[in-house]
Scaffold this motif. Structure first.
Motif, PDB file in Angstrom:
ATOM      1  N   GLY A   1      -0.482   5.331   9.959  1.00  0.00           N
ATOM      2  CA  GLY A   1      -0.345   4.019   9.389  1.00  0.00           C
ATOM      3  C   GLY A   1       0.906   2.984  10.167  1.00  0.00           C
ATOM      4  N   LYS A   2       1.173   4.130  10.508  1.00  0.00           N
ATOM      5  CA  LYS A   2       2.106   4.329  12.120  1.00  0.00           C
ATOM      6  C   LYS A   2       2.150   4.487  12.975  1.00  0.00           C
ATOM      7  CE  LYS A   2       5.525   7.431   9.681  1.00  0.00           C
ATOM      8  NZ  LYS A   2       6.904   7.747   9.507  1.00  0.00           N
ATOM      9  N   PRO A   3       2.874   4.231  14.353  1.00  0.00           N
ATOM     10  CA  PRO A   3       3.062   5.371  15.731  1.00  0.00           C
ATOM     11  C   PRO A   3       3.455   6.607  15.217  1.00  0.00           C
ATOM     12  CG  PRO A   3       4.113   3.107  15.990  1.00  0.00           C
ATOM     13  CD  PRO A   3       3.762   3.305  14.438  1.00  0.00           C
TER      14      PRO A   3
ATOM     15  N   SER B   1      14.693   0.109   1.617  1.00  0.00           N
ATOM     16  CA  SER B   1      14.774   0.886   2.533  1.00  0.00           C
ATOM     17  C   SER B   1      13.991   0.705   3.566  1.00  0.00           C
ATOM     18  CB  SER B   1      15.015   2.402   1.589  1.00  0.00           C
ATOM     19  OG  SER B   1      14.220   3.198   1.744  1.00  0.00           O
ATOM     20  N   LEU B   2      12.600   0.821   3.257  1.00  0.00           N
ATOM     21  CA  LEU B   2      12.152   0.962   4.185  1.00  0.00           C
ATOM     22  C   LEU B   2      11.786  -0.194   5.747  1.00  0.00           C
ATOM     23  CD1 LEU B   2       8.590   2.562   2.756  1.00  0.00           C
ATOM     24  CD2 LEU B   2      11.101   3.705   3.788  1.00  0.00           C
ATOM     25  N   ILE B   3      12.074  -1.384   4.593  1.00  0.00           N
ATOM     26  CA  ILE B   3      11.714  -2.513   5.182  1.00  0.00           C
ATOM     27  C   ILE B   3      13.055  -2.836   6.500  1.00  0.00           C
ATOM     28  CG2 ILE B   3      12.040  -4.931   4.620  1.00  0.00           C
ATOM     29  CD1 ILE B   3      10.701  -4.498   2.033  1.00  0.00           C
TER      30      ILE B   3
ATOM     31  N   GLY C   1       0.956  -1.328   0.169  1.00  0.00           N
ATOM     32  CA  GLY C   1       0.095   0.302   0.189  1.00  0.00           C
ATOM     33  C   GLY C   1       0.718   1.153  -0.524  1.00  0.00           C
ATOM     34  N   GLY C   2       2.020   1.666  -0.515  1.00  0.00           N
ATOM     35  CA  GLY C   2       2.484   2.525  -0.307  1.00  0.00           C
ATOM     36  C   GLY C   2       1.472   3.534  -1.700  1.00  0.00           C
ATOM     37  N   LYS C   3       2.250   4.970  -1.599  1.00  0.00           N
ATOM     38  CA  LYS C   3       1.381   6.304  -2.413  1.00  0.00           C
ATOM     39  C   LYS C   3       2.386   5.811  -3.741  1.00  0.00           C
ATOM     40  CE  LYS C   3       2.540   9.184   0.887  1.00  0.00           C
ATOM     41  NZ  LYS C   3       2.824   8.203   2.211  1.00  0.00           N
ATOM     42  N   ARG C   4       3.604   4.905  -4.213  1.00  0.00           N
ATOM     43  CA  ARG C   4       4.192   5.087  -5.409  1.00  0.00           C
ATOM     44  C   ARG C   4       4.466   6.527  -5.342  1.00  0.00           C
ATOM     45  NH1 ARG C   4       5.095   0.653  -3.283  1.00  0.00           N
ATOM     46  NH2 ARG C   4       2.948  -1.088  -4.169  1.00  0.00           N
ATOM     47  N   LEU C   5       4.875   7.214  -5.019  1.00  0.00           N
ATOM     48  CA  LEU C   5       5.274   9.027  -5.029  1.00  0.00           C
ATOM     49  C   LEU C   5       6.822   8.798  -5.992  1.00  0.00           C
ATOM     50  CD1 LEU C   5       4.224  10.527  -2.121  1.00  0.00           C
ATOM     51  CD2 LEU C   5       3.001  10.952  -3.754  1.00  0.00           C
ATOM     52  N   ARG C   6       7.437   8.128  -5.692  1.00  0.00           N
ATOM     53  CA  ARG C   6       8.852   7.840  -6.806  1.00  0.00           C
ATOM     54  C   ARG C   6       8.664   7.462  -8.103  1.00  0.00           C
ATOM     55  NH1 ARG C   6       8.091   7.648  -1.599  1.00  0.00           N
ATOM     56  NH2 ARG C   6       9.906   8.829   0.064  1.00  0.00           N
TER      57      ARG C   6
ATOM     58  N   MET D   1      21.005   8.183  -0.291  1.00  0.00           N
ATOM     59  CA  MET D   1      20.513   7.384   0.624  1.00  0.00           C
ATOM     60  C   MET D   1      20.986   7.089   1.658  1.00  0.00           C
ATOM     61  SD  MET D   1      17.072   4.981   0.919  1.00  0.00           S
ATOM     62  CE  MET D   1      17.442   3.619  -0.307  1.00  0.00           C
ATOM     63  N   ILE D   2      22.178   5.596   1.984  1.00  0.00           N
ATOM     64  CA  ILE D   2      22.726   4.760   2.471  1.00  0.00           C
ATOM     65  C   ILE D   2      23.458   5.924   3.436  1.00  0.00           C
ATOM     66  CG2 ILE D   2      24.120   2.991   3.226  1.00  0.00           C
ATOM     67  CD1 ILE D   2      23.142   1.267   0.397  1.00  0.00           C
ATOM     68  N   GLY D   3      24.468   6.746   3.037  1.00  0.00           N
ATOM     69  CA  GLY D   3      24.950   7.829   3.531  1.00  0.00           C
ATOM     70  C   GLY D   3      24.552   8.535   4.483  1.00  0.00           C
TER      71      GLY D   3
ATOM     72  N   ARG E   1       3.945  -0.263   9.839  1.00  0.00           N
ATOM     73  CA  ARG E   1       3.670   0.719   8.257  1.00  0.00           C
ATOM     74  C   ARG E   1       2.725   0.461   7.533  1.00  0.00           C
ATOM     75  NH1 ARG E   1       8.014   3.578   6.374  1.00  0.00           N
ATOM     76  NH2 ARG E   1       8.858   3.243   7.838  1.00  0.00           N
ATOM     77  N   ARG E   2       2.226   1.525   6.943  1.00  0.00           N
ATOM     78  CA  ARG E   2       1.268   1.270   5.874  1.00  0.00           C
ATOM     79  C   ARG E   2      -0.200   1.024   6.778  1.00  0.00           C
ATOM     80  NH1 ARG E   2       5.082  -0.113   0.891  1.00  0.00           N
ATOM     81  NH2 ARG E   2       5.924   1.861   0.613  1.00  0.00           N
ATOM     82  N   GLY E   3      -0.396   0.679   7.838  1.00  0.00           N
ATOM     83  CA  GLY E   3      -0.542   0.630   8.447  1.00  0.00           C
ATOM     84  C   GLY E   3      -1.272  -1.134   9.046  1.00  0.00           C
TER      85      GLY E   3
ATOM     86  N   GLN F   1       7.482  17.782   6.612  1.00  0.00           N
ATOM     87  CA  GLN F   1       6.044  17.293   6.537  1.00  0.00           C
ATOM     88  C   GLN F   1       6.481  15.972   7.407  1.00  0.00           C
ATOM     89  OE1 GLN F   1       5.198  16.635   2.206  1.00  0.00           O
ATOM     90  NE2 GLN F   1       4.111  18.088   2.572  1.00  0.00           N
ATOM     91  N   ASP F   2       7.785  14.791   6.868  1.00  0.00           N
ATOM     92  CA  ASP F   2       7.611  14.074   8.424  1.00  0.00           C
ATOM     93  C   ASP F   2       7.803  14.430   9.393  1.00  0.00           C
ATOM     94  OD1 ASP F   2       6.768  11.362   5.904  1.00  0.00           O
ATOM     95  OD2 ASP F   2       8.247  11.100   8.188  1.00  0.00           O
ATOM     96  N   ASP F   3       8.330  15.223  10.149  1.00  0.00           N
ATOM     97  CA  ASP F   3       8.733  15.549  11.348  1.00  0.00           C
ATOM     98  C   ASP F   3       7.514  15.895  11.961  1.00  0.00           C
ATOM     99  OD1 ASP F   3      10.913  15.043  10.479  1.00  0.00           O
ATOM    100  OD2 ASP F   3      11.806  16.703  10.420  1.00  0.00           O
TER     101      ASP F   3
HETATM  102  C1  GRG Z   1      17.786   1.167   5.716  1.00  0.00           C
HETATM  103  C2  GRG Z   1      19.594   2.074   3.793  1.00  0.00           C
HETATM  104  C3  GRG Z   1      18.301   2.538   4.793  1.00  0.00           C
HETATM  105  C4  GRG Z   1      17.684   3.898   4.572  1.00  0.00           C
HETATM  106  C5  GRG Z   1      16.945   3.748   5.271  1.00  0.00           C
HETATM  107  C6  GRG Z   1      14.437   5.834   3.366  1.00  0.00           C
HETATM  108  C7  GRG Z   1      14.872   5.652   4.914  1.00  0.00           C
HETATM  109  C8  GRG Z   1      16.242   4.943   5.044  1.00  0.00           C
HETATM  110  C9  GRG Z   1      14.455   5.836   5.889  1.00  0.00           C
HETATM  111  C10 GRG Z   1      12.675   6.205   5.902  1.00  0.00           C
HETATM  112  C11 GRG Z   1      12.369   6.951   7.591  1.00  0.00           C
HETATM  113  C12 GRG Z   1      11.393   8.100   7.270  1.00  0.00           C
HETATM  114  C13 GRG Z   1      10.399   7.913   7.397  1.00  0.00           C
HETATM  115  C14 GRG Z   1      12.422   9.153   6.340  1.00  0.00           C
HETATM  116  C15 GRG Z   1      10.698   9.732   5.372  1.00  0.00           C
HETATM  117  C16 GRG Z   1      10.151  10.250   4.335  1.00  0.00           C
HETATM  118  C17 GRG Z   1      10.093   8.839   3.736  1.00  0.00           C
HETATM  119  C18 GRG Z   1      10.650   7.983   3.499  1.00  0.00           C
HETATM  120  C19 GRG Z   1       9.234   8.176   4.299  1.00  0.00           C
HETATM  121  C20 GRG Z   1       8.213   6.999   3.861  1.00  0.00           C
HETATM  122  O1  GRG Z   1       7.795   7.872   2.152  1.00  0.00           O
HETATM  123  P1  GRG Z   1       6.383   7.531   1.274  1.00  0.00           P
HETATM  124  O2  GRG Z   1       5.392   8.250   2.320  1.00  0.00           O
HETATM  125  O3  GRG Z   1       5.632   6.324   1.868  1.00  0.00           O
HETATM  126  O4  GRG Z   1       6.764   7.958   0.045  1.00  0.00           O
HETATM  127  P2  GRG Z   1       4.992   5.585   1.188  1.00  0.00           P
HETATM  128  O5  GRG Z   1       4.683   4.055   2.226  1.00  0.00           O
HETATM  129  O6  GRG Z   1       3.759   6.092   0.486  1.00  0.00           O
HETATM  130  O7  GRG Z   1       5.893   4.300  -0.213  1.00  0.00           O
END
Ligand code: GRG
Length: 303
Positions: free
Chosen positions: A242-244, A79-81, A40-45, A160-162, A94-96, A228-230
């Motif tokens: 969809g998350k705490p 990266s989210l997993i 259920g991601g938003k597929r924004l990228r 991203m990994i950096g 994650r995502r509820g 926005q996330d913060d």
């Molecule tokens: C583990 C190498 C590694 C990297 C993790 C992306 C990331 C780095 C961590 C996630 C932390 C976080 C919540 C960052 C805020 C920005 C973000 C990536 C939010 C989630 O993206 P959305 O809203 O997600 O596009 P959906 O669920 O819609 O795909």
């Protein structure tokens, strides 16, 4: 409306790029990877990548860009997993839904991320090989390889990994500097978003100057997205998000809000979006493009 259609269309197409269960032996890994990707991601990228490509190209070819869209979403999903794993943020929702490692166990969570990351590059290589066999022009092949290079760069240690490495390293620091916080956001969150803009532009045959312009838009969007996330982490609720909520405070993280306060954070998000709209308008005066609609959607997002 364009956006909803694009989202549905992309969702259907992307699934075809995932590995399928064909044997009992590796079934659990593939199921975990599919779960992490399809929950259920938003597929924004991929939408952003496609919308820049559509805006810049005078000969739109969906088949050319779809593997890149699938790849960026696979990298994002991995990266989210991994970010949710006990060794990182240790999140259960994650995502509820239960996070991948909660549903499939920690080892399979790690492997699901690995499967998606590898599949992302595998399908791009397969795609480029196929295009070369079909006698595609040198210039087009060059664009495809450059796009793959940009994608892998932004996903890696300079991207991203950096950002994730810096974030983890500063976990127990009480007050990190503004510069360090911006480094973390610019890499952890903005890098993949920048890659969407640049890859879309490169595959459309955009010039170096245009790539730079889109890189800046991606960078501004990434920072706005993170702020926005913060804000959502402070002000939303678990059902919508969809998350705490409150995870930044719980994990003792320095955020844009803890450094600047909520009012300034909101003002800065608004300013960043205005800057983005101004930049897009040089390509899209009528404000009718999928790109414009996607940015409006992101500006108003609630999760
Ligand atoms: C583990 C190498 C590694 C990297 C993790 C992306 C990331 C780095 C961590 C996630 C932390 C976080 C919540 C960052 C805020 C920005 C973000 C990536 C939010 C989630 O993206 P959305 O809203 O997600 O596009 P959906 O669920 O819609 O795909």
């Amino acid at each position: 409306m364009k956006l909803k259609e694009a989202q549905q269309n992309i969702n259907k197409k992307l699934e075809n790029y995932l590995p399928r269960v064909e044997r009992e032996e590796n079934k659990i890994g593939i199921e975990a990877a599919r779960y992490g990707f399809l929950n259920g991601g938003k597929r924004l990228r991929p939408i952003l990548m496609y919308s820049v490509y559509q805006l810049m190209s005078d000969n739109i070819c969906d088949e050319l860009i779809y593997p890149y869209m699938a790849a960026i979403e696979m990298i994002h999903s991995y990266s989210l997993i991994h970010d949710d794993l006990p060794a990182m943020d240790n999140d259960e929702l994650r995502r509820g839904k239960p996070t991948c490692h909660i549903a499939y166990g920690e080892a399979n969570g790690i492997l699901a991320g690995d499967i998606l990351l590898n599949r992302a590059y595998e399908l791009i290589f397969e795609h480029i090989e196929k295009q070369m066999e079909s006698q595609m022009s040198y210039k087009k092949v060059h664009c495809m390889i450059r796009a793959a290079n940009v994608l892998s760069h932004y996903a890696g240690i300079e991207g991203m990994i950096g950002g994730q490495v810096a974030d983890i390293a500063s976990e127990n620091e009480n007050n990190i500097s503004k510069d360090k916080m911006l480094y973390i956001h610019e890499h952890k969150t903005s890098a993949l978003l920048k890659s969407c803009f640049e890859v879309g532009c490169i595959l459309a045959g955009g010039s170096i100057e245009e790539q730079k312009k889109f890189e800046q838009i991606g960078s501004d969007l990434g920072l706005a997205f993170q702020i926005q996330d913060d804000l959502l982490d402070c002000n939303s609720n678990q059902d919508i998000l969809g998350k705490p909520i409150g995870s930044d405070v719980k994990n003792g993280k320095t955020t844009y809000i803890s450094l600047y306060g909520e009012e300034k954070a909101k003002e800065d998000v608004e300013q960043l979006f205005q800057k983005i709209y101004t930049a897009i308008q040089s390509y899209d005066m009528s404000k009718e493009s999928l790109l414009f609609e996607s940015i409006v959607y992101i500006q108003n997002r609630k999760y």
